[in-house]
Each structure stands twice: as structure tokens, then as C-alpha cells.
Design a protein around this motif. Structure first.
Motif, short mmCIF file in Angstrom:
data_model
loop_
_atom_site.label_atom_id
_atom_site.label_comp_id
_atom_site.label_asym_id
_atom_site.label_seq_id
_atom_site.Cartn_x
_atom_site.Cartn_y
_atom_site.Cartn_z
N LYS A 16 31.40 61.29 45.00
CA LYS A 16 30.80 60.08 44.45
C LYS A 16 31.68 59.60 43.30
CE LYS A 16 26.11 61.38 45.77
NZ LYS A 16 24.71 61.59 45.34
N VAL A 17 32.13 58.36 43.39
CA VAL A 17 33.04 57.78 42.40
C VAL A 17 32.36 56.60 41.74
CG1 VAL A 17 35.35 56.85 41.98
CG2 VAL A 17 34.98 58.45 43.89
N GLU A 18 32.27 56.63 40.42
CA GLU A 18 31.66 55.53 39.67
C GLU A 18 32.72 54.88 38.79
OE1 GLU A 18 28.56 57.49 37.56
OE2 GLU A 18 27.17 57.51 39.26
N LEU A 19 32.87 53.57 38.92
CA LEU A 19 33.83 52.80 38.14
C LEU A 19 33.09 51.82 37.24
CD1 LEU A 19 36.47 51.76 40.86
CD2 LEU A 19 36.61 53.68 39.29
N SER A 20 33.56 51.69 36.03
CA SER A 20 33.04 50.63 35.15
C SER A 20 34.08 49.51 35.11
CB SER A 20 32.79 51.17 33.74
OG SER A 20 34.00 51.59 33.15
N ARG A 21 33.67 48.36 34.66
CA ARG A 21 34.57 47.21 34.65
C ARG A 21 35.83 47.50 33.82
NH1 ARG A 21 33.77 42.12 36.24
NH2 ARG A 21 31.53 42.45 36.51
N GLU A 22 35.69 48.30 32.76
CA GLU A 22 36.83 48.61 31.92
C GLU A 22 37.93 49.35 32.67
OE1 GLU A 22 33.71 49.18 31.13
OE2 GLU A 22 33.40 47.70 29.53
N ASP A 23 37.57 50.02 33.76
CA ASP A 23 38.55 50.80 34.51
C ASP A 23 39.58 49.92 35.22
OD1 ASP A 23 37.51 53.38 33.92
OD2 ASP A 23 35.92 53.07 35.39
N TYR A 24 39.20 48.73 35.58
CA TYR A 24 40.08 47.91 36.41
C TYR A 24 40.29 46.48 35.90
CZ TYR A 24 35.47 46.48 38.11
OH TYR A 24 34.17 46.04 38.17
N GLN A 25 39.44 45.97 35.02
CA GLN A 25 39.47 44.56 34.69
C GLN A 25 40.78 44.14 34.03
OE1 GLN A 25 36.84 42.44 35.67
NE2 GLN A 25 38.54 41.01 35.36
N ALA A 61 40.03 38.98 46.04
CA ALA A 61 41.05 39.74 46.77
C ALA A 61 41.81 40.67 45.82
CB ALA A 61 42.03 38.79 47.46
N VAL A 62 42.16 40.18 44.62
CA VAL A 62 42.88 41.00 43.65
C VAL A 62 41.99 42.15 43.19
CG1 VAL A 62 43.90 41.04 41.33
CG2 VAL A 62 44.38 39.13 42.90
N LEU A 63 40.72 41.86 42.93
CA LEU A 63 39.77 42.90 42.50
C LEU A 63 39.67 44.01 43.53
CD1 LEU A 63 37.45 44.02 40.74
CD2 LEU A 63 35.90 42.48 41.99
N VAL A 64 39.46 43.64 44.78
CA VAL A 64 39.32 44.64 45.85
C VAL A 64 40.59 45.47 45.98
CG1 VAL A 64 39.05 44.95 48.35
CG2 VAL A 64 37.62 43.29 47.13
N ASP A 65 41.76 44.80 45.90
CA ASP A 65 43.03 45.51 46.04
C ASP A 65 43.23 46.50 44.90
OD1 ASP A 65 45.54 45.92 47.37
OD2 ASP A 65 46.49 44.86 45.71
N GLU A 66 42.96 46.09 43.68
CA GLU A 66 43.17 46.97 42.53
C GLU A 66 42.18 48.12 42.51
OE1 GLU A 66 45.70 47.06 40.39
OE2 GLU A 66 46.48 45.57 41.80
N ASN A 68 40.81 49.49 45.14
CA ASN A 68 41.24 50.42 46.19
C ASN A 68 42.42 51.28 45.74
OD1 ASN A 68 39.33 49.92 48.20
ND2 ASN A 68 40.46 48.14 48.97
N LYS A 69 43.38 50.67 45.03
CA LYS A 69 44.51 51.44 44.50
C LYS A 69 44.02 52.49 43.50
CE LYS A 69 48.00 47.77 44.90
NZ LYS A 69 48.85 46.84 44.11
N LEU A 70 43.12 52.08 42.64
CA LEU A 70 42.57 52.98 41.63
C LEU A 70 41.84 54.15 42.28
CD1 LEU A 70 42.32 53.14 38.49
CD2 LEU A 70 40.13 51.96 38.73
N LEU A 71 41.05 53.84 43.30
CA LEU A 71 40.33 54.89 44.03
C LEU A 71 41.30 55.87 44.69
CD1 LEU A 71 37.53 52.76 45.72
CD2 LEU A 71 37.17 54.50 43.96
N GLN A 72 42.30 55.34 45.37
CA GLN A 72 43.26 56.19 46.08
C GLN A 72 43.98 57.13 45.13
OE1 GLN A 72 43.68 56.05 49.60
NE2 GLN A 72 44.66 58.00 49.13
N ASP A 73 44.49 56.58 44.03
CA ASP A 73 45.24 57.40 43.07
C ASP A 73 44.35 58.49 42.47
OD1 ASP A 73 47.46 55.87 43.52
OD2 ASP A 73 47.23 54.63 41.73
#
Length: 440
Positions: A16-25, A61-66, A68-73
Motif C-alpha cells: 500500500k503506497v500513500e502519496l501526499s501532494r508535496e511528494d509530486y507537486q 497527463a503530467v501528473l499521472v506520468d510523474e 507513475n515515475k515516483l511509484l516505480q522508483d
């Protein structure tokens, strides 16, 4: 970001992965600003497009892409740090009506975990390890072939029972017109032998193709036709004789020994026979080793029992290939792959437990030895070390070659392990008996 693992059973888990807006915004905003600088949208000067329009057009599109990259890494980092031995890759769980605009994003990934098991190289019943010997008959046959190969042809006025007859096969309807040399000793048909006996240059005899040779594979080459066309062929062909010769076997003397083995390497018929036996058995060793690898592999798969996360693997195969498979197709794919997957896990455990991991220096030396043997075949028996280093570097810059050589070297290391540790039962056989036992 927060990652937690829920263990479902020994072979299945959910991350289970939880992201907050600060992680990617911050990263999303930076990319959108770059888009704004370079956007060409009618009605606006370059770099002056309103950010609201950029976000509306590209933001999701940019949000989803970033993300997904964050999740993968971070998933890869988590699996490495937690030392989780997974099969396949984490598989995202389907989430309907997912809200990408929420301040907190939550994702779940299914994991298939590698099973825990033990590998034994000592089954109760020993695994046959064939030692293939060159017996007297094989050596006699090889000596006869050598004497025949290096013998001289003596022209004959007419065809005799042991002659080599050169002529042309013809059958216009079957589109056969082929010049060849017949060794009468290889003919099976008594009628053909009788028809040819006593004939002279310029004579034509009619022969039936069915049962003409002792070995059927000779027919297509003799007639100059494809193998598939020769299968079951039952026609008459004309054979027009051009010449007939008798091959006188070469004498077993020093001239022949030097020609075969190099100057002063062999000095007698006994030494020649010993050398033939030694060379033949060295060649047989490769076949024996391959048979041993195959047999040990089968025994390990048969005797090493463990469960797999079957449903996860089917789902993973269904959804991660070039095309999405149906459930039935995924089931079939799993059944085809299961045996290979089990052996990969067994092999991986053996490599780890016995310290067989490949080192670059080993691979480089293996490549150099391979190159050295190849050069020796072309007469370059003493290459310079710097030349070998240069060729090896070029070979190892090719990933396909690295993969091929790595597989060969690992097979050799596993073979050495099996010979040392496995419960093997040496079985001495002639080559003919080896072929019968292995291939039936």
C-alpha cells in the motif's frame, strides 16, 4: 510517501503506497512551467500562454506520468531495501473512479513472493553419468575411413563390386539431372549392384530409387533433389557411367601420420589408434556433459517440491505482455512456463548457496579462452595477450554476446558443481549404446 506491506499468505502480499501532494507537486509545476515557455498555441505569444490553460491541457497527463515515475522508483527501492524476493513485478490493483485531484493518493500493488525451499543434489537413486568410450570397432572403422580418404584412385576398365563410379542420374519427368559419384559399398539394392557390375564408361543402367541405398539420407544428395522430395520416392532413374575407379587404401606410414597429426606427433599405428581413441572420447565428453546437465535438471525439478503464487503469476502474464491475454490464454501460458520458472528458482538458489555468481573477470577470461581456441583453428596458436584483450573487449561490448557467454559459463560452473556434489552413478558405454539409450 508511505509504503506498507500486508502479508496475505506466504506467497502473496499487497503493498500500500500513500502519496501526499508535496511528494509530486513541485516536479509537476516545474514541468508545466517548461511547457508554458515552449508552448505554441494560436492567439498567444510564445511563453505568454496562461498557466490555467497549460494546466487544463497538460496538467492531468503530467501528473499521472510523474506519479507513475515516483511509484516505480520508490517501489524498486522498497523491494531492494526490504530484501523481498518477488516473482514478476508488482501488479497494480484496479481502482474504479480514482480521484487524481485529491490531496492524498493511495495505491495498492499485488506481489507474488518467491517460495522458501531446500535443494538436494543427492537423491536416493543415483543419476547416470555416462562415460562414452571409443571401442575397437569404432577405432577400426575410423582407421578404415582414414585409409580410404587418403588412398589413391586407380582407374578400372569396368565396374567392380568395390568401385567408386562417377556418372549422371537422369529422369526428365522428375526433373533429375545430377552428376555424382557412387560408392558401391553404400548400395543396398542387389538388383542395382548386379545391373552395374561389369559395365563400362558410356553405358547406361536403369535403377529404382526405392531401397537404393543402405542409408536413406544419401538419396537426395545423390539425385540432387530436396530432402522432402526424396522422401518415399519410388521411380526409375537412368545412370550413365563416365568412369569407374578402385580406391586403394593409404599405407599407415610416417607420411600419413604427419599429414593427420602434424610432424613427428605420431610414429606408429598403435600411437595413431591411441590418438583416435583420445580425440574421440574428448568429443564424446561434450555430449555426455550435456546429457548430465539435462538429467540433473529434470531430477531437480522432479524432486524439489514447492508452491508458487499461481493465481498472481497467471494475472501477471495476462496483463504485462505485448498484448492482454484472456484468462484461458494466461492459464495456457503459465502451464507452458511453469517448468522453466521452477528451474530458474532452483538454479538461482544453487548459484547463491554455492557462490557461483559470475564475476566480470571470470567472464573476460572465459571470452579470451574462447577467442584463443577459435584463433587456433585458423593456425594462430600463439596470439599476443594484448590482442586477446582487445578482441574480448569488443565481444563483451555486445550485450547479446555477453548473454550467450554468460549462459555458457554458468552452465559450466553448474556442471562442475553437479560432478562434485551430486549423487552420480558412472555408466561406461560405447557411443552406439549411448545413442540407443539416449535417443532410442
Amino acid at each position: 510517501m508511505n509504503i506498507t506491506k500486508e502479508q496475505i499468505d506466504p506467497l502473496n502480499a499487497v503493498l500500500k503506497v500513500e502519496l501526499s501532494r508535496e511528494d509530486y507537486q513541485g516536479k509537476v509545476d516545474t514541468i508545466l512551467k517548461d511547457y508554458r515557455k515552449n508552448a505554441n498555441i494560436p492567439g498567444f505569444r510564445k511563453g505568454q500562454v496562461p498557466m490555467g490553460l497549460i494546466k487544463k491541457q497538460y496538467g492531468k497527463a503530467v501528473l499521472v506520468d510523474e506519479v507513475n515515475k515516483l511509484l516505480q522508483d520508490n517501489l524498486n527501492t522498497y523491494l531492494t531495501e526490504e530484501k523481498l524476493d518477488v516473482l514478476g513485478n508488482p501488479l497494480p490493483k484496479q481502482q474504479d473512479n480514482f480521484n487524481w485531484d485529491a490531496d492524498e493518493l493511495a495505491f495498492e500493488f499485488e506481489l507474488g513472493l518467491a517460495p522458501d525451499f531446500e535443494v538436494s543434489l543427492t537423491p536416493k537413486k543415483g543419476i547416470p553419468h555416462f562415460k562414452i568410450i571409443a571401442d575397437k570397432k569404432m577405432i577400426d572403422d575410423q582407421v578404415d575411413r582414414i585409409r580410404k580418404q587418403y588412398g589413391k584412385l586407380v582407374a578400372q576398365s569396368e565396374v567392380g563390386p568395390d568401385n567408386e563410379v562417377t556418372g549422371t542420374f537422369e529422369n526428365e519427368a522428375a526433373e533429375i539431372n545430377h552428376k555424382t559419384t557412387l560408392e558401391l559399398s553404400k548400395l543396398k539394392s542387389k538388383k542395382a549392384l548386379s545391373a552395374l557390375k561389369g559395365k563400362k564408361s558410356g553405358d547406361t543402367v536403369t535403377l529404382k530409387t526405392k531401397g537404393l541405398f543402405k542409408e536413406d539420407f544419401l538419396l537426395p544428395g545423390m539425385l540432387g533433389i530436396p530432402r522432402e522430395k526424396a522422401e518415399g520416392l519410388d521411380i526409375e532413374v537412368n545412370f550413365t557411367i563416365e568412369e569407374s575407379n578402385l580406391r586403394e587404401p593409404a599405407e599407415l606410414n610416417q607420411e600419413l601420420f604427419d599429414k593427420l597429426f602434424g610432424p613427428d606427433k605420431v610414429h606408429s599405428e598403435k600411437e595413431m589408434r591411441d590418438k583416435i581413441k583420445e580425440d574421440s572420447e574428448a568429443q564424446f565428453q561434450q555430449q555426455s556433459d550435456q546429457k548430465l546437465l539435462n538429467d540433473v535438471t529434470e531430477k531437480l525439478i522432479e524432486n524439489t517440491k514447492f508452491d508458487l503464487p499461481t493465481e498472481f503469476l497467471k494475472k501477471w502474464m495476462q496483463n504485462t505482455g505485448e498484448k492482454v491475454l484472456t484468462e484461458e490464454e494466461a492459464k495456457d501460458e503459465f502451464e507452458r512456463s511453469e517448468k522453466g520458472l521452477r528451474y530458474q528458482l532452483i538454479e538461482g538458489k544453487l548459484i547463491k548457496e554455492h557462490g557461483l555468481e559470475l564475476q566480470f573477470e571470470e567472464l573476460r577470461d572465459y571470452a579470451k579462452n574462447f577467442i584463443r581456441s577459435q584463433m587456433a583453428q585458423y593456425g594462430q596458436t600463439d596470439p599476443k595477450e594484448e590482442d586477446l584483450d582487445g578482441i574480448a573487449a569488443r565481444v563483451l561490448s555486445n550485450q547479446d554476446e555477453v548473454k550467450r557467454l554468460s549462459e555458457q559459463l554458468m552452465s559450466q560452473k553448474l556442471l562442475d558443481l553437479y560432478k562434485e556434489k551430486a549423487n552420480l552413478k558412472t555408466k561406461e558405454v560405447t557411443y552406439d549404446n549411448f545413442v540407443k539409450e539416449v535417443y532410442g
